[in-house]
Design a protein around this motif. Sequence first.
Motif, PDB file in Angstrom:
ATOM      1  N   MET A  14       0.837  -1.197   0.000  1.00  0.00           N
ATOM      2  CA  MET A  14       0.000   0.000   0.000  1.00  0.00           C
ATOM      3  C   MET A  14       0.873   1.247   0.000  1.00  0.00           C
ATOM      4  N   ALA A  15       1.969   1.208   0.753  1.00  0.00           N
ATOM      5  CA  ALA A  15       2.877   2.353   0.775  1.00  0.00           C
ATOM      6  C   ALA A  15       3.522   2.549  -0.584  1.00  0.00           C
ATOM      7  N   ALA A  17       2.251   1.702  -3.491  1.00  0.00           N
ATOM      8  CA  ALA A  17       1.225   2.222  -4.394  1.00  0.00           C
ATOM      9  C   ALA A  17       1.010   3.714  -4.152  1.00  0.00           C
ATOM     10  N   LYS A  18       1.006   4.111  -2.889  1.00  0.00           N
ATOM     11  CA  LYS A  18       0.825   5.519  -2.558  1.00  0.00           C
ATOM     12  C   LYS A  18       1.990   6.349  -3.070  1.00  0.00           C
ATOM     13  N   ASN A  19       3.211   5.861  -2.890  1.00  0.00           N
ATOM     14  CA  ASN A  19       4.389   6.580  -3.373  1.00  0.00           C
ATOM     15  C   ASN A  19       4.389   6.671  -4.893  1.00  0.00           C
ATOM     16  N   ALA A  21       1.750   6.672  -6.863  1.00  0.00           N
ATOM     17  CA  ALA A  21       0.728   7.654  -7.240  1.00  0.00           C
ATOM     18  C   ALA A  21       1.231   9.070  -7.004  1.00  0.00           C
ATOM     19  N   HIS A  22       1.964   9.276  -5.934  1.00  0.00           N
ATOM     20  CA  HIS A  22       2.500  10.600  -5.624  1.00  0.00           C
ATOM     21  C   HIS A  22       3.503  11.044  -6.688  1.00  0.00           C
ATOM     22  N   THR A  25       1.724  11.886  -9.945  1.00  0.00           N
ATOM     23  CA  THR A  25       1.060  13.174  -9.825  1.00  0.00           C
ATOM     24  C   THR A  25       2.050  14.322  -9.955  1.00  0.00           C
TER      25      THR A  25
END
Length: 51
Positions: A14-15, A17-19, A21-22, A25
């Motif tokens: 999850m971390a 995936a979040k990184n 996406a960041h 962006t």
Amino acid sequence: MIKSQFGLTKVRSMALAKNTAHVITLFALSNLWVACKKLLAMMGVVRVLGA
């Protein structure tokens, strides 16, 4: 192995995936910034307001 015993196996994915996406962006915003500067230069605007 210890994480899986406590059910924390998804934390890393999850971390990641979040990184990811960041970063995506940030690249998209960077591309928009460059495009905006080029368009304003083509229109003859010298300075971006607020910058």
